[in-house]
Design an enzyme around this catalytic site. Structure first.
Site, PDB file in Angstrom:
ATOM      1  N   CYS A 152       0.874  -1.172   0.000  1.00 40.68           N
ATOM      2  CA  CYS A 152       0.000   0.000   0.000  1.00 40.68           C
ATOM      3  C   CYS A 152       0.911   1.222   0.000  1.00 40.68           C
ATOM      4  CB  CYS A 152      -0.966  -0.016   1.188  1.00 40.68           C
ATOM      5  SG  CYS A 152      -0.172   0.181   2.797  1.00 40.68           S
ATOM      6  N   ARG A 153       0.382   2.377   0.317  1.00 40.48           N
ATOM      7  CA  ARG A 153       1.203   3.587   0.277  1.00 40.48           C
ATOM      8  C   ARG A 153       2.279   3.578   1.350  1.00 40.48           C
ATOM      9  NH1 ARG A 153       0.886   8.499   2.733  1.00 40.48           N
ATOM     10  NH2 ARG A 153      -1.123   7.981   3.635  1.00 40.48           N
TER      11      ARG A 153
END
Length: 175
Positions: free
Chosen positions: A57-58
């Site tokens: 994810c980020r």
């Protein structure tokens, strides 16, 4: 898993990007699979159980949740430490959905396309549930206590006692 470990393992792992669509479209690891966190429970069967999974994810928070879920389903799963921010910080490339050079962007949840009345009812239900929880705390209240609390809440919100009583009676159904 560190970025360097993921790079060293290459195609031996399945990279599963659990971010929202706008994030995926802006930039993702080439060859990764897009499976938003909200969809993991319904879609994990699409993954190869014979190959380890690295979720991304980020920043690493959502992917850690996804990795735990996949581990519970019997997969060998790890989260990429630091997420795609760490990936980019180490000079690694991302590809955008249109094939151009990608980038990491802020998360934007998908639009809620349910009818407005459904959204309103959900918000109202959650408000009532949280109010009940805040009022009773960890104690398990009786049905009578909850009904009394809900009746008083209706009155406190401006309904008459008669309106509150009619509503509470409607919860019992017809008859």
């Amino acid at each position: 898993m560190l970025v360097s470990e993921l790079v060293a393992r290459g195609g031996a792992v399945q990279v599963v990007d659990v971010r929202w669509p706008n994030e995926w479209e802006a930039g993702h690891i080439e060859g990764s699979v897009h499976m938003p966190l909200d969809d993991i429970e319904e879609r994990y069967r699409e993954l190869d159980r014979g190959r380890p999974v690295v979720t991304v994810c980020r920043s690493g928070n959502r992917s850690a949740t996804a990795a735990r879920h996949l581990e519970a389903e019997g997969f060998g799963a790890e989260s990429l430490e630091g997420g795609l921010e760490a990936w980019v910080a180490e000079g690694r490339a991302l590809v955008a959905a249109d094939g151009s050079q990608g980038s990491v962007v802020d998360a934007q949840p998908p639009a809620d396309d349910r009818p407005a009345e459904h959204q309103r009812l959900e918000a109202e239900l959650l408000s009532v549930l949280f109010a009940v929880q805040a009022h009773f705390g960890d104690r398990e209240p009786s049905d009578e206590e909850v009904r009394g609390f809900l009746r008083q809440r209706l009155i406190d919100e401006g309904r008459s006692e008669a309106e509150a009583d009619r509503f509470m009676a409607s919860l019992d159904g017809p008859g």
